[in-house]
Design a protein around this motif. Structure first.
Motif, PDB file in Angstrom:
ATOM      1  N   LEU A   8       0.829  -1.206   0.000  1.00 65.69           N
ATOM      2  CA  LEU A   8       0.000   0.000   0.000  1.00 65.69           C
ATOM      3  C   LEU A   8       0.864   1.257   0.000  1.00 65.69           C
ATOM      4  CD1 LEU A   8      -2.767  -1.076   2.529  1.00 65.69           C
ATOM      5  CD2 LEU A   8      -2.969  -0.902   0.047  1.00 65.69           C
ATOM      6  N   ALA A   9       1.974   1.230   0.744  1.00 62.83           N
ATOM      7  CA  ALA A   9       2.872   2.388   0.792  1.00 62.83           C
ATOM      8  C   ALA A   9       3.503   2.665  -0.574  1.00 62.83           C
ATOM      9  CB  ALA A   9       3.959   2.159   1.839  1.00 62.83           C
ATOM     10  N   LEU A  10       3.716   1.588  -1.345  1.00 62.67           N
ATOM     11  CA  LEU A  10       4.302   1.740  -2.673  1.00 62.67           C
ATOM     12  C   LEU A  10       3.251   2.053  -3.738  1.00 62.67           C
ATOM     13  CD1 LEU A  10       6.865  -1.231  -2.607  1.00 62.67           C
ATOM     14  CD2 LEU A  10       7.358   1.209  -2.370  1.00 62.67           C
ATOM     15  N   GLY A  11       1.978   2.130  -3.305  1.00 64.29           N
ATOM     16  CA  GLY A  11       0.913   2.411  -4.265  1.00 64.29           C
ATOM     17  C   GLY A  11       0.540   1.221  -5.120  1.00 64.29           C
ATOM     18  N   LEU A  12       0.875   0.019  -4.653  1.00 64.45           N
ATOM     19  CA  LEU A  12       0.589  -1.205  -5.401  1.00 64.45           C
ATOM     20  C   LEU A  12      -0.594  -1.938  -4.773  1.00 64.45           C
ATOM     21  CD1 LEU A  12       4.256  -2.514  -5.797  1.00 64.45           C
ATOM     22  CD2 LEU A  12       2.890  -1.298  -7.515  1.00 64.45           C
ATOM     23  N   PRO A  13      -1.360  -2.666  -5.564  1.00 63.68           N
ATOM     24  CA  PRO A  13      -2.464  -3.438  -4.989  1.00 63.68           C
ATOM     25  C   PRO A  13      -1.961  -4.561  -4.097  1.00 63.68           C
ATOM     26  CG  PRO A  13      -2.191  -3.965  -7.317  1.00 63.68           C
ATOM     27  CD  PRO A  13      -1.300  -2.799  -7.037  1.00 63.68           C
ATOM     28  N   VAL A  14      -2.677  -4.822  -3.038  1.00 62.06           N
ATOM     29  CA  VAL A  14      -2.336  -5.921  -2.135  1.00 62.06           C
ATOM     30  C   VAL A  14      -2.418  -7.234  -2.908  1.00 62.06           C
ATOM     31  CG1 VAL A  14      -3.066  -7.177  -0.065  1.00 62.06           C
ATOM     32  CG2 VAL A  14      -3.170  -4.671  -0.125  1.00 62.06           C
ATOM     33  N   PRO A  15      -1.441  -8.134  -2.761  1.00 62.43           N
ATOM     34  CA  PRO A  15      -1.510  -9.417  -3.468  1.00 62.43           C
ATOM     35  C   PRO A  15      -2.805 -10.156  -3.160  1.00 62.43           C
ATOM     36  CG  PRO A  15       0.662  -9.116  -2.484  1.00 62.43           C
ATOM     37  CD  PRO A  15      -0.196  -7.997  -1.985  1.00 62.43           C
ATOM     38  N   GLN A  16      -3.279 -10.893  -4.130  1.00 61.70           N
ATOM     39  CA  GLN A  16      -4.574 -11.545  -4.012  1.00 61.70           C
ATOM     40  C   GLN A  16      -4.654 -12.463  -2.795  1.00 61.70           C
ATOM     41  OE1 GLN A  16      -5.736 -13.988  -7.417  1.00 61.70           O
ATOM     42  NE2 GLN A  16      -7.753 -13.034  -7.386  1.00 61.70           N
ATOM     43  N   ALA A  17      -3.577 -13.152  -2.483  1.00 59.74           N
ATOM     44  CA  ALA A  17      -3.578 -14.085  -1.353  1.00 59.74           C
ATOM     45  C   ALA A  17      -3.721 -13.384  -0.008  1.00 59.74           C
ATOM     46  CB  ALA A  17      -2.292 -14.916  -1.369  1.00 59.74           C
ATOM     47  N   LEU A  18      -3.471 -12.071   0.040  1.00 57.61           N
ATOM     48  CA  LEU A  18      -3.531 -11.337   1.301  1.00 57.61           C
ATOM     49  C   LEU A  18      -4.741 -10.407   1.404  1.00 57.61           C
ATOM     50  CD1 LEU A  18       0.245 -10.329   1.662  1.00 57.61           C
ATOM     51  CD2 LEU A  18      -0.940 -12.251   2.713  1.00 57.61           C
ATOM     52  N   ARG A  19      -5.579 -10.397   0.382  1.00 54.51           N
ATOM     53  CA  ARG A  19      -6.668  -9.408   0.356  1.00 54.51           C
ATOM     54  C   ARG A  19      -7.738  -9.678   1.401  1.00 54.51           C
ATOM     55  NH1 ARG A  19      -7.323  -8.653  -6.210  1.00 54.51           N
ATOM     56  NH2 ARG A  19      -5.165  -7.963  -6.551  1.00 54.51           N
ATOM     57  N   THR A  20      -8.074 -10.941   1.616  1.00 52.57           N
ATOM     58  CA  THR A  20      -9.087 -11.242   2.632  1.00 52.57           C
ATOM     59  C   THR A  20      -8.611 -10.787   4.008  1.00 52.57           C
ATOM     60  OG1 THR A  20      -9.947 -13.139   1.403  1.00 52.57           O
ATOM     61  CG2 THR A  20     -10.411 -13.070   3.752  1.00 52.57           C
ATOM     62  N   MET A  21      -7.340 -10.995   4.297  1.00 54.65           N
ATOM     63  CA  MET A  21      -6.779 -10.545   5.566  1.00 54.65           C
ATOM     64  C   MET A  21      -6.842  -9.025   5.676  1.00 54.65           C
ATOM     65  SD  MET A  21      -2.947 -11.200   7.053  1.00 54.65           S
ATOM     66  CE  MET A  21      -2.532 -10.752   8.742  1.00 54.65           C
ATOM     67  N   TYR A  22      -6.518  -8.336   4.594  1.00 58.97           N
ATOM     68  CA  TYR A  22      -6.548  -6.875   4.582  1.00 58.97           C
ATOM     69  C   TYR A  22      -7.965  -6.346   4.797  1.00 58.97           C
ATOM     70  CZ  TYR A  22      -6.454  -2.145   2.573  1.00 58.97           C
ATOM     71  OH  TYR A  22      -6.614  -0.783   2.362  1.00 58.97           O
ATOM     72  N   VAL A  23      -8.908  -6.904   4.052  1.00 58.35           N
ATOM     73  CA  VAL A  23     -10.302  -6.456   4.172  1.00 58.35           C
ATOM     74  C   VAL A  23     -10.841  -6.745   5.567  1.00 58.35           C
ATOM     75  CG1 VAL A  23     -12.657  -6.883   3.357  1.00 58.35           C
ATOM     76  CG2 VAL A  23     -10.796  -6.633   1.707  1.00 58.35           C
TER      77      VAL A  23
END
Length: 418
Positions: A289-304
């Motif tokens: 997120l700090a680099l302005g890149l989308p969170v990898p798909q495998a980590l998105r559920t954790m992020y949400v």
């Protein structure tokens, strides 16, 4: 099975039911084999993830027993194989290999992550809008939408972050306002019929409050297994036995270590490893997120999940001048039947689903209980349409037993046997 396992009181013992096997979801007799490279690759992924072989290109993912976790695993494999990032909600309008293949061909247009997902857009009745749970995806709502019948339009609501991008709205109030803006693109004026599962119940509650302040009519606010864990109007006193002193907890750990040191140390190592993995994943999310890149798909559920949890912890609900309708599984919340909502609305209705023996709050959204939930929800929607209010106290169901309420305002608890 020749006969269903029963409990001592003669009801179906769901805990004793065998788990579904791949053979229970075999492809239908109208099997059509994959016809090109894209369909063959997709079929191989489906068969590997679902554990079923063969799968025809016209067989629906949902008819094969597909669930949210399997869908997430499947779509991660699709992303690696085809290099395309598709939302899980794509399965609502492309549930077969044939239809999904069209989304993956080189000439296909990019599929966007939408807030409002049309699970069942057809029908002549006023639409029902249901907010996602704590993990974000609305895919699990397909069973409830199906059981509501083809005449009931049904829309799911999904949060930001599922596409890996940073959340722009981080509070329940902001999310509710955004969801309402999307809903009003389809239905500009009330009366509105809204609901939410788990975390989504809080958001639906806040949406109803905002609609009231805007002068809009809210016909139904349905909460599905939605517990208000923070900032309750009436704080529940926990039994003294439920709160163990720290000294007793420490003594218990010491005795466990003395009795079986190898097993105890093994548990601690596993716990420390999981804690370390969680920290690494959280730092990875922050870095992307700090680099302005989308969170990898495998980590998105954790992020949400983490973002929604923070929003839940910071949400202090105000009073709602209308009726709340709570649906919950019987036997899961005996010590907290109102789940924290008492005292927050002018009227409160509490409906139990099932006959006990539930394993989790999600059970009412799955077979075999989702049909009972749909029946009661449909009756509430129908009553609200008929009388212009969100009360369904006089609804009658086969094998329903009205139980007394702890409130003087006679808030009913309806137990529907499975």
């Amino acid at each position: 099975m020749a006969t269903l396992p029963l409990t001592p009181n003669g009801k179906v013992d769901r805990k004793a039911l065998p788990a579904p096997r791949p053979g229970d979801f075999e492809a239908d007799q109208n099997y059509i084999a994959p016809r090109d490279v894209v369909e063959r690759k997709l079929a191989a992924l489906w068969e590997d993830v679902l554990g079923i072989h063969p799968i025809g290109v016209k067989t629906s993912f949902f008819d094969l027993g597909g669930r949210s976790l399997l869908a997430a695993r499947l779509f991660m494999r699709i992303s690696r194989t085809f290099g395309k990032d598709l939302p899980l909600a794509t399965l609502f309008h492309a549930p077969t290999i044939e239809q999904l293949a069209h989304k993956l061909r080189p000439q296909a247009t990019a599929t966007s992550y939408a807030t409002l997902v049309a699970i069942q857009p057809g029908g002549f009745k006023p639409p029902f809008f249901c907010v996602h749970g704590g993990a974000g995806s609305a895919l699990f709502l397909h069973r409830l939408a199906r059981e509501m019948g083809p005449d009931q339009p049904f829309y799911g609501i999904e949060p930001e972050g599922l596409d890996g991008k940073r959340f722009q709205r981080t509070t329940v109030e902001q999310m509710a306002a955004h969801y309402l803006a999307e809903i009003r693109k389809i239905q500009p004026e009330g009366p509105y019929y809204i609901g939410g599962y788990c975390f989504g119940g809080l958001t639906a509650f806040e949406m109803a409050r905002q609609l009231r302040r805007q002068g809009q009519q809210v016909a139904v606010v349905a909460l599905f297994s939605a517990s208000l864990r923070f900032y309750r109007a009436a704080q529940k006193q926990m039994p003294a036995a439920a709160v163990a002193p720290k000294s007793r907890t420490a003594l218990t750990r010491l005795m466990r270590l003395v009795r079986s040191p190898r097993q105890t140390i093994g548990w601690r190592v596993v716990s420390w490893t999981r804690t370390l993995q969680t920290k690494v994943r959280r730092n990875t999310i922050r870095l992307f997120l700090a680099l302005g890149l989308p969170v990898p798909q495998a980590l998105r559920t954790m992020y949400v999940t983490r973002m929604l949890s923070q929003a839940e912890e910071n949400y202090a609900p105000g009073r709602y001048d209308g009726t709340l309708i709570l649906f919950r599984g019987q036997g899961l919340y005996e010590n907290d039947p109102d789940m924290g909502w008492d005292g927050l609305a002018d009227n409160f209705e509490n409906y139990e689903i099932g006959d006990g023996g539930l394993l989790s709050r999600r059970d009412i959204m799955n077979e075999p209980l989702v049909g009972l939930l749909a029946k009661q929800l449909s009756a509430c929607l129908e009553r609200a349409r008929d009388v212009g209010a969100s009360s369904c106290r006089e609804t009658k169901f086969d094998r329903s037993v009205a139980a007394s309420s702890s409130k003087a305002s006679a808030m009913p608890v309806i137990e529907t046997a499975g």
